[in-house]
Design a protein around this motif. Structure first.
Motif, PDB file in Angstrom:
ATOM      1  N   HIS A   1      -1.594 -15.134  -0.010  1.00 36.23           N
ATOM      2  CA  HIS A   1      -2.740 -14.279  -0.329  1.00 36.23           C
ATOM      3  C   HIS A   1      -2.716 -13.023   0.528  1.00 36.23           C
ATOM      4  O   HIS A   1      -2.876 -11.908   0.030  1.00 36.23           O
ATOM      5  CB  HIS A   1      -4.052 -15.052  -0.115  1.00 36.23           C
ATOM      6  N   GLY A   2      -2.491 -13.218   1.821  1.00 39.49           N
ATOM      7  CA  GLY A   2      -2.482 -12.095   2.759  1.00 39.49           C
ATOM      8  C   GLY A   2      -1.397 -11.092   2.416  1.00 39.49           C
ATOM      9  O   GLY A   2      -1.655  -9.888   2.315  1.00 39.49           O
ATOM     10  N   ILE A   3      -0.181 -11.585   2.212  1.00 38.17           N
ATOM     11  CA  ILE A   3       0.948 -10.684   1.949  1.00 38.17           C
ATOM     12  C   ILE A   3       0.722  -9.899   0.652  1.00 38.17           C
ATOM     13  O   ILE A   3       0.848  -8.673   0.626  1.00 38.17           O
ATOM     14  CB  ILE A   3       2.274 -11.474   1.897  1.00 38.17           C
ATOM     15  N   VAL A   4       0.366 -10.601  -0.413  1.00 41.79           N
ATOM     16  CA  VAL A   4       0.178  -9.938  -1.710  1.00 41.79           C
ATOM     17  C   VAL A   4      -0.932  -8.886  -1.624  1.00 41.79           C
ATOM     18  O   VAL A   4      -0.745  -7.731  -2.032  1.00 41.79           O
ATOM     19  CB  VAL A   4      -0.158 -10.976  -2.810  1.00 41.79           C
ATOM     20  N   MET A   5      -2.072  -9.264  -1.044  1.00 44.63           N
ATOM     21  CA  MET A   5      -3.214  -8.352  -1.018  1.00 44.63           C
ATOM     22  C   MET A   5      -2.961  -7.136  -0.121  1.00 44.63           C
ATOM     23  O   MET A   5      -3.346  -6.015  -0.469  1.00 44.63           O
ATOM     24  CB  MET A   5      -4.474  -9.085  -0.551  1.00 44.63           C
ATOM     25  N   LEU A   6      -2.324  -7.362   1.024  1.00 43.02           N
ATOM     26  CA  LEU A   6      -2.062  -6.234   1.916  1.00 43.02           C
ATOM     27  C   LEU A   6      -1.078  -5.268   1.252  1.00 43.02           C
ATOM     28  O   LEU A   6      -1.248  -4.045   1.329  1.00 43.02           O
ATOM     29  CB  LEU A   6      -1.507  -6.722   3.263  1.00 43.02           C
ATOM     30  N   LEU A   7      -0.062  -5.827   0.571  1.00 47.27           N
ATOM     31  CA  LEU A   7       0.889  -4.980  -0.155  1.00 47.27           C
ATOM     32  C   LEU A   7       0.182  -4.176  -1.237  1.00 47.27           C
ATOM     33  O   LEU A   7       0.373  -2.964  -1.357  1.00 47.27           O
ATOM     34  CB  LEU A   7       1.960  -5.862  -0.824  1.00 47.27           C
ATOM     35  N   VAL A   8      -0.654  -4.861  -2.017  1.00 47.81           N
ATOM     36  CA  VAL A   8      -1.349  -4.213  -3.130  1.00 47.81           C
ATOM     37  C   VAL A   8      -2.235  -3.067  -2.634  1.00 47.81           C
ATOM     38  O   VAL A   8      -2.146  -1.937  -3.126  1.00 47.81           O
ATOM     39  CB  VAL A   8      -2.201  -5.257  -3.902  1.00 47.81           C
ATOM     40  N   MET A   9      -3.060  -3.378  -1.628  1.00 51.72           N
ATOM     41  CA  MET A   9      -4.063  -2.397  -1.198  1.00 51.72           C
ATOM     42  C   MET A   9      -3.477  -1.287  -0.316  1.00 51.72           C
ATOM     43  O   MET A   9      -3.838  -0.124  -0.454  1.00 51.72           O
ATOM     44  CB  MET A   9      -5.194  -3.102  -0.425  1.00 51.72           C
ATOM     45  N   ALA A  10      -2.581  -1.657   0.583  1.00 51.89           N
ATOM     46  CA  ALA A  10      -2.104  -0.664   1.552  1.00 51.89           C
ATOM     47  C   ALA A  10      -0.856   0.067   1.074  1.00 51.89           C
ATOM     48  O   ALA A  10      -0.529   1.125   1.595  1.00 51.89           O
ATOM     49  CB  ALA A  10      -1.826  -1.335   2.902  1.00 51.89           C
ATOM     50  N   ALA A  11      -0.138  -0.491   0.081  1.00 53.68           N
ATOM     51  CA  ALA A  11       1.110   0.163  -0.319  1.00 53.68           C
ATOM     52  C   ALA A  11       1.193   0.461  -1.822  1.00 53.68           C
ATOM     53  O   ALA A  11       1.384   1.611  -2.219  1.00 53.68           O
ATOM     54  CB  ALA A  11       2.302  -0.691   0.122  1.00 53.68           C
TER      55      ALA A  11
END
Ligand code: HEM
Ligand SMILES: *[C@@H]1O[C@H](CO)[C@@H](O)[C@H](O)[C@H]1NC(C)=O
Length: 413
Positions: A230-240
């Motif tokens: 969850h963390g990896i996917v969401m951080l990638l989506v929102m920040a990159a």
């Protein structure tokens, strides 16, 4: 006897002289000590001793054997309202209140001398003997283990002031998981080690004294894989991915490149959201923190963004200019993107992530923001975003065709 042997014996003697003590970080002065008599260690069963010590600002404090809540043998303590403490053996359940263990295998706990609320009322101490803690319903612990798994949890609040061992408690403010080298916690006599000698040598020191105490904090290394995903996917989506997709619009100038990229990202976001909901649900955390509530709101609001994009595109094809819907699409996206990045930070905080990761995340988010901002400015200078500056009406009505073809795409970034 060789010198090396003498030294080894002396070392062993020193190491086995006292209980192992541990005050979890950020626990506000909650400390645990554990002691295993040599006789119990050798027999594989028998008395073990432990101490739970905390400021009286805590409503309840618990210690337990096991690696997580579920399946652990929990020793809960709270004030009895008479200047002493109530001891309650409980069996851990997955994220619900552990209830009093009344079975024949329940931990047999005895409150020992030295227990009680201190004279000045500031601290409470439970010195405890357990005569059958080597096993419980659902688990066991070798009294010679060099890596025995223990847990702790605490909750601040007013005294429960009850002798009822089945008293209801509410969820902890904090918890800890740690490994104990029981061979470094041995004591020579089978008696209360917390009144004789200088009991609990690290009382209230605020941290464990490192590897020589025989206790290692393992709390942060126990993240579930669903949570990590969850963390990896969401951080990638929102920040990159979202910022990159937004950058593509002014840079590539092709609406369908932007549309396709953001649609893929949009699907990833919902997958990440699903993983987050699953984590929160399994931990009984849904809508209990800012991160989970705020995150749900942001993701839901972003739900209409693809349709706003489509509406804008249709509007543009018809009028060859931006309309209200275009600006709604642009600013809806920008604002929610920033809120999403902030919520990612809240998530890292909730998962008590290492500072290094939080910093890396902030740097990446900031860099992406700059890339996006630069792309906007560059696009202006490259003439791709001229419409915005010259004005749509004028460009469409009187000015010559812009450097790129409407049939290829259009800009709305
Ligand atoms: C009303 C009582 C309790 C409730 C509702 C409750 C609920 C929860 C929840 C929702 C979590 C996951 C939150 C997170 O990961 O930060 C959790 C984790 C944890 N709790 Fe509790 N808890 C209760 C009592 C206790 C007690 C008495 C202990 C005793 C030591 C304990 C030990 C732990 C530990 C070690 C964890 C982290 C490991 C794991 O995931 O199981 N809890 N609890
Ligand atoms: C608390 O109870 C234990 C066990 O009965 C006893 O040894 C201890 O002295 C008591 N403490 C106080 C402060 O009364």
């Amino acid at each position: 006897m060789k010198i090396a042997q003498v030294v080894a014996l002396f070392g062993a003697g020193l190491a086995s002289a006292s209980p192992a003590s541990f005050c979890p970080a950020d626990a506000g002065g909650v400390c645990y000590s554990i002691a295993i008599p040599t006789s119990s260690a050798n027999a594989g069963s028998g008395n073990i001793y432990f101490q739970i010590k905390a400021p009286t600002s805590f409503q309840w404090v618990a210690l337990g054997t096991g690696s997580a809540m579920a399946g652990s043998n929990i020793f809960l303590t709270y004030q009895d309202g008479r200047g002493n403490l109530t001891l309650s053996p409980r069996l851990g359940t997955q994220y619900t209140m552990p209830t009093l263990d009344t079975s024949s295998t329940a931990a047999r706990l005895t409150l020992l001398a030295g227990s009680g609320v201190s004279a000045d009322g500031s601290t409470m101490t439970a010195n405890v003997a357990c005569s059958n803690c080597q096993s419980w319903s659902g688990g066991q612990m070798s009294l010679k283990s060099t890596s025995a798994k223990w847990i702790g949890a605490w909750k601040s609040g007013p005294s429960l002031a009850t002798t009822d061992r089945a008293a209801s408690i509410t969820q902890h403010d904090g918890h800890s998981q740690f490994q104990v080298d029981l061979t470094k916690a041995t004591i020579s006599s089978d008696s209360n080690p917390f009144t004789t000698t200088n009991a609990g040598s690290s009382t209230g020191s605020g941290s464990n004294s490192g590897s020589n105490s025989g206790i290692t904090d393992t709390s942060s290394s126990d993240k579930g894989s669903v949570l990590v995903a969850h963390g990896i996917v969401m951080l990638l989506v929102m920040a990159a991915l979202y910022p990159l997709g937004s950058t593509l619009m002014p840079l590539a100038g092709k609406w369908w490149v932007h549309g396709a990229w953001q649609t893929v990202t949009f699907c990833l976001m919902w997958a990440g959201f699903g993983l987050g909901v699953e984590t929160a649900r399994s931990r009984n955390m849904l809508f209990k923190q800012t991160h989970t509530t705020f995150g749900t709101v942001i993701v839901s609001l972003l739900g209409i963004q693809p349709f706003l994009g489509l509406l804008h595109h249709r509007h543009f094809l018809k009028t060859k200019s931006r309309g209200v819907v275009s600006y709604v699409h642009i600013w809806w996206g920008r604002i929610l993107m920033v809120l999403g990045v902030i919520n990612g930070g809240l998530g890292l905080q909730l998962a008590s992530e290492r500072n290094g990761l939080v910093i890396a995340y902030s740097v990446i988010a900031a860099v992406m923001f700059l890339v996006y901002a630069c792309a906007k400015v560059c696009a202006v200078f490259l003439g791709k975003d001229r419409a915005k500056w010259v004005g749509n009406k004028e460009t469409n009505a009187t000015a010559p065709r812009r450097p790129y073809q409407e049939s290829r795409g259009h800009t709305y970034a």
